[in-house]
Design an enzyme around this catalytic site. Structure first.
Site, PDB file in Angstrom:
ATOM      1  CE  LYS A  80     -11.456   4.118 -15.907  1.00 33.35           C
ATOM      2  NZ  LYS A  80     -11.543   3.419 -14.614  1.00 33.35           N
ATOM      3  CB  SER A 155     -15.166   4.065 -13.312  1.00 34.64           C
ATOM      4  OG  SER A 155     -13.842   3.616 -13.094  1.00 34.64           O
ATOM      5  CB  SER A 179     -13.382   0.770 -11.801  1.00 32.26           C
ATOM      6  OG  SER A 179     -14.209   1.626 -11.059  1.00 32.26           O
TER       7      SER A 179
END
Lengths: 487, 485, 95
Positions: A80, A155, A179
């Protein structure tokens, strides 16, 4: 050797890598080729580190040749884009950091690299991890590999889409209010959020410091155990990192479900659950019983308070964490600032997207003079009550089983104009962060329109072993996690 | 400065002292002053994305030491908070500080303002926080520069009660506090370099009034002298305002030492709203009582205890003891000198104290020097006093020798030897000088014998002159008296 | 508690966000909506509940007072949008 190595799990690949039936370099090239082909559709990656990945793969091959490899050596993963990676751009999905190349490395990525994992690139995400749909990224929306007209969740939507679409064997995400788990559920993969403090936050760009936690997003619970093993553990660079030994997750992976008490919190099944999710979870509960677990109804009365509590506390922390983006030392700076205040206000207004600004405004407001007690302090107290509810439940049961999300992935753009509706989609995941507990989401079925549905297992503090072995037992008996989208 | 006797001044001081840890408070960068810009920074202190603070253990220990030294309560549980504000030299956009649960509360210290009796000043709290960087403006065209070297320097903010009633008391408080910090070796107390900074809250009220007047906060006070001057100026300014029928405005004022005046800092566009909240990156700080007791047991002797010892064991006056313990350097200078005198078998602490406080400090002050810059070493000072005590030189010669020592350095024994200044105690040598003087001044001898005995002083002076001061004055006296019969 | 245009402007100033006049109303609306959600917390009695600011109860660790960093000036300045002579450069600050 394999027609398509990108469909395999870490444990399957590790065996072949170890036996030198496949080289890490070939494997990395297969993924890079697939990324090139599919990423434009899915938009799972912001940055591909082709040269770095090949170099790391060659190093891994050398180690494997010398029989020095571990279970992650040569395994290509996505990371990420909020983990700082030395000399590789780290954007946090924001214009603010569109050009930021950190001169330092996060603890998580340095541990993974030390374990031999190969980073393919940096995955897309909601800007500064603020979002539940991956529509707030400065680098464009991420699409759900199961239906490109739908959101992948957020997210960590880029990481989820990457694993789901075979653009990485696994990926690393972060979870502040769901997330990791929510996008894992919506894309049909496995994702674990460890106990707060189990994994170091050093080098992870902060959203809400008292809630953020990194974790693996994988094809199986076994893969999650392998990655978590490398990521977890005390870090002297993070004062909130837990200083206790990390158990051997693989050693307990096959502990099974016999005799384990699984609590089913009634509040999670009360209202708002879609009929597809409800019936799939019902089936899964039966499966758990069949595997020897005892289901026990429990109550978590403060469940409904989680969303308002979270949306006071997380933006409050975020408003302060994001104050360092001021256009002076790194990142975006506005053109021709007139004076220092203009530099601050325009750099920030132009560098941040609308959801980030909304949360900064909200967080600033709830901390401001006159409102602190009514919002922030109140929310801190309710947070304690939420944590106490879990504590009470865990005196009766070993694990909790819930749906991960109330519904399957929604259409792109469906909730972008309605922040409240967007926030409500985190209803089943947020309280786990508030209480700091470990939880995993695993695929447990599909809706009638063939969208993945996830099931969440919540454990006691530091009982990652317990939720991993329960998830593994379920995955040994089912095949939901092996299904792949057609791209 | 004479202040209108109808008004009472009320002063509270906030001191920021930089602690002398090796590394910064939350990262491993060196904690040093004066390095080239931005060479002492890392991602943590420079507020880069994703980095985290980790507390320096020594910072906590120094805070505990300081708290114990001012007789404060050390809180076993204290919390760090974020103070949020934007400024270019605050890279995170917040300062990590302590808000509602500081590490030390309810302390006190005792001041001895010149010519006044001892007075207690309460210390409300001491909390730990992090220093900011520096913005540079002068000589830079069209821009300012930011130097972050200072960011992360550990600071103690020490807040007094509004217990001081004059600029002299404020000055005495700062001197005492600085002495304590220096005795503890936690802060070097250098106001010019900013390692010991002071803001003053000043108000006035009519004598007998219960309520405090509106206070102003004075900043940019970079010496104790400036603190005192700024307070005096502010008190006059406030009294003028009140006498003119106006009201004092609560504001921050910047002291301008060059013009000996202050000006209002452009009232901040936004009222301060620091949005304090508990620092999520740092768990609460808990301190075991045993650790506090440990530190207490290892505290060095502090100025007040030392002054008491000087009085009780050496018989010094309260005033001298106060002067000699005003700083660690002063105290150790005196103790070394006194030790030399004692070892020479001529123990006389009072004489030593006198020489240090009068002769030495007088000359140092005149030359703008600190005790640690004294050209006369403590050992040599002690030797000089020992020479007087043993009768080797007279007090008058000693002052001459001291002058040589101050100007050119050197060992007094050697100076006395080289310059032949040793007191003449050989009576036969003095005898011949006396005879010569008597022969040379028959008129004065006549007058003395005629009853004008005060003329003796003249004759003694002549003998001393002839011996260039080396003759023992007592011997000269008695020999003259004998011969004049 | 109601949000007004003035509140939005005040908060934007505290947060150092330049919000154009035509966006203020939008913030008023959205923040009001979100705060409406939060007002439901008020219905929950919390007397005597200890506020929780950390997810896990732990003691603050401390590090030894040791210098470990070497000079990172050039690496860090390389990230900055504007530098001069070893400094971060900003518009003239007027005291």
């Amino acid at each position: 050797m394999f027609s398509d190595p990108t469909v395999l799990s870490i444990s399957q690949l590790a065996e072949s890598l170890k036996k030198r039936q496949i080289s890490s370099e070939d494997l990395v090239n297969s993924f890079l080729e697939r990324i090139e082909r599919i990423n434009p559709e899915v938009n799972a990656y912001i940055t591909i580190d082709r040269a770095g990945a090949i170099k790391a793969a060659q190093d891994a091959d050398n180690r494997l040749d010398a029989k020095q490899g571990g279970p992650l050596t040569g395994v290509p993963i996505g990371v990420k884009d909020l983990f700082c990676t030395k000399e590789v751009r780290t954007t946090c999905g924001s214009r603010m950091l569109h050009n930021f190349i950190p001169p330092y490395e996060s603890t998580v990525t340095s541990r993974l690299k030390a374990a031999g994992a190969v980073m393919l690139g940096k995955t897309n995400m909601d800007e500064f991890a603020m979002g539940s749909s991956n529509e707030t990224s400065f680098f464009g929306v991420v699409k759900n590999p199961w239906d490109l007209t739908r959101i992948p969740g957020g997210s960590s939507g880029g990481s989820a889409a990457a694993v789901s679409a075979g653009l990485g064997v696994a990926a690393i995400g972060t979870d502040t209010g769901g997330s990791i788990r929510q996008p894992a559920a919506l894309t049909g993969i496995t994702g674990i959020k460890p106990t707060y403090g189990r994994v170091s936050r050093f080098g992870m760009v902060a959203f809400a410091s008292s809630l953020d936690q990194a974790g693996p997003m994988t094809k199986t619970a076994e893969d999650a155990a392998l990655l978590l093993q490398a990521m977890a553990g005390h870090d002297p660079k993070d004062a909130t990192s837990i200083d206790s030994p990390v158990p051997d997750y693989m050693a307990s992976l096959n502990d099974g479900l016999k005799g384990r008490k699984i609590g089913v919190p009634e509040e999670y099944f009360a209202t708002g659950l879609s009929t597809d999710v409800a019936s799939v979870i019902e089936e899964a509960k039966k499966q758990f019983q069949d595997l020897g677990a005892e289901l026990v109804p429990v109550s978590l009365p403060t469940t409904k308070q989680a969303i308002p509590t979270y949306y006071v506390l997380a933006p409050a922390e975020a408003s302060s964490n994001l104050a360092r983006y001021d256009g002076i030392r790194f990142g975006y700076r506005c053109e021709n600032p007139q004076d220092i205040k203009d530099l601050f206000t325009r750099s920030r207004a132009e560098g941040f997207g609308s959801e980030v600004k909304r949360r900064i405004m909200l967080g600033t407001y709830v901390l401001s003079s006159g409102y602190y007690d009514a919002y922030y302090l109140k929310a801190q107290k309710v947070r304690r009550m939420i944590a106490d509810d879990f504590k009470a439940a865990f005196t009766k049961v070993d694990l909790l089983l819930t749906p991960t999300t109330p519904d399957t992935a929604f259409k792109l753009g469906a909730k972008t104009d309605d922040p409240v509706q967007m926030y409500l989609s985190d209803i089943f995941t947020i309280n786990v962060n508030l209480a700091g507990l470990p939880a995993i989401s695993i695929p447990c079925g599909f809706s009638r329109d063939n969208l993945p549905i996830g099931l969440q297992l919540i454990g006691r503090p530091l009982d990652e072993s317990g939720i991993l072995s329960a998830a593994h037992a379920y995955q040994q008996a089912t095949e939901w996690h092996t299904r792949k989208p057609v791209l | 400065m004479p202040i209108d006797p109808h008004y009472e001044t009320v002063i509270g001081l906030e001191v920021h002292s930089q602690l002398r840890t090796k590394s910064k408070i939350f990262c491993g960068c060196p904690n040093i002053f004066g390095a080239e810009a931005n060479t002492q920074i890392c991602p943590v202190c420079a507020g880069f994305p994703g980095v985290l603070p980790v507390m320096n253990r020594e910072m906590v220990n120094m805070a505990i030491k300081t708290g114990l030294a001012i007789n404060g309560t050390i809180n076993n549980f204290s919390v760090f908070s974020r103070k949020n504000y934007f400024y270019p030299d605050s890279p995170t956009g917040y300062q990590i500080s302590q808000y509602d649960l500081p590490i030390v509360e309810h302390g006190e210290l005792f001041i001895n303002p010149e010519g006044q009796s001892k007075k207690r000043v309460g210390v409300t709290r001491i909390h730990m926080e992090v220093d900011a960087g520096k913005s540079l403006h002068e000589g830079i065209v069209g821009a300012s520069w930011v130097d972050l070297n200072r960011v992360g320097t550990p600071l103690l903010e020490i807040v007094s009660e509004p217990d001081m009633r004059s600029s002299e008391e404020a000055g005495a408080y700062l001197k005492k506090l600085r002495a304590i910090l220096r005795f503890l070796e936690v802060c070097d107390g250098n106001m010019e370099e900013g390692s010991f900074r002071c803001d003053a809250n000043v108000s006035v009220r009519h004598y007998g009034a219960e309520e405090f007047g509106t206070r102003t906060e004075l900043k940019n006070l970079n010496s104790i002298r400036n603190v005192m001057r700024a307070i005096d100026y502010e008190v006059e300014r406030q009294i003028d305002i009140i006498e003119n029928g106006d009201t004092v405005v609560q504001e921050t004022r910047l002291w301008d030492a060059n013009n000996n005046s202050s000006r209002s800092m452009r009232s901040k566009e936004d009222a301060h709203d620091y949005r304090y909240f508990p620092e999520p990156d740092l768990p609460p700080l808990t301190i075991e009582q045993s650790h506090i007791d440990d530190i207490r047991a290892r505290l060095p002797e502090l100025p007040d205890d030392m002054a008491k010892r000087f009085q009780d064991e050496m018989g010094l006056s309260e005033y001298d003891a106060g002067v000699l313990t005003a700083s660690k350097e002063m105290a150790s200078y005196f103790e070394i000198a006194n030790q030399v005198v004692t070892v020479a078998g001529k123990k006389n602490a009072k004489a030593t104290a006198n020489w240090v406080t009068v002769e030495l400090l007088g000359r140092l002050n005149k030359n703008g020097l600190e005790i640690e810059e004294s050209p006369v070493s403590a050992t040599n000072m002690g030797k000089l006093v020992a020479l007087i005590q043993s009768g080797d030189i007279s007090g008058k010669i000693a002052k001459q020798v001291f002058g040589f020592m101050f100007d050119d350095g050197g060992d007094p024994e050697q100076i006395v030897k080289e310059k032949g200044l040793k007191q003449v105690t050989d009576s036969s040598a003095i005898n011949s000088e006396v005879d010569q003087v008597l022969a040379a001044h028959p008129e004065q001898v006549e007058q003395y014998r005629g009853g004008k005995t005060q003329i003796l002083g003249f004759l003694v002076g002549k003998v001393m002159q002839a011996t260039r001061g080396k003759a023992n004055p007592a011997m000269v006296n008695s020999l003259l008296k004998d011969k004049l019969g | 508690m109601s949000i007004t245009a003035d509140t939005v402007k005040h908060v934007a100033n505290l947060a150092r966000l330049d919000i154009p006049a035509d966006e203020v109303e939008g913030y008023v609306e959205q923040l009001s909506q979100i705060l409406g959600l939060m007002d439901q917390l008020n219905s929950l009695p919390t007397d005597g509940v200890e506020p929780m600011s950390h997810a896990v109860e732990m003691l603050m660790p401390a590090r030894e007072d040791v210098v470990v960093n070497s000079d990172a000036r050039d690496l860090l300045l390389a990230c900055a949008p504007d530098t001069e002579d070893g400094h971060f450069r900003v518009p003239k600050i007027i005291e």
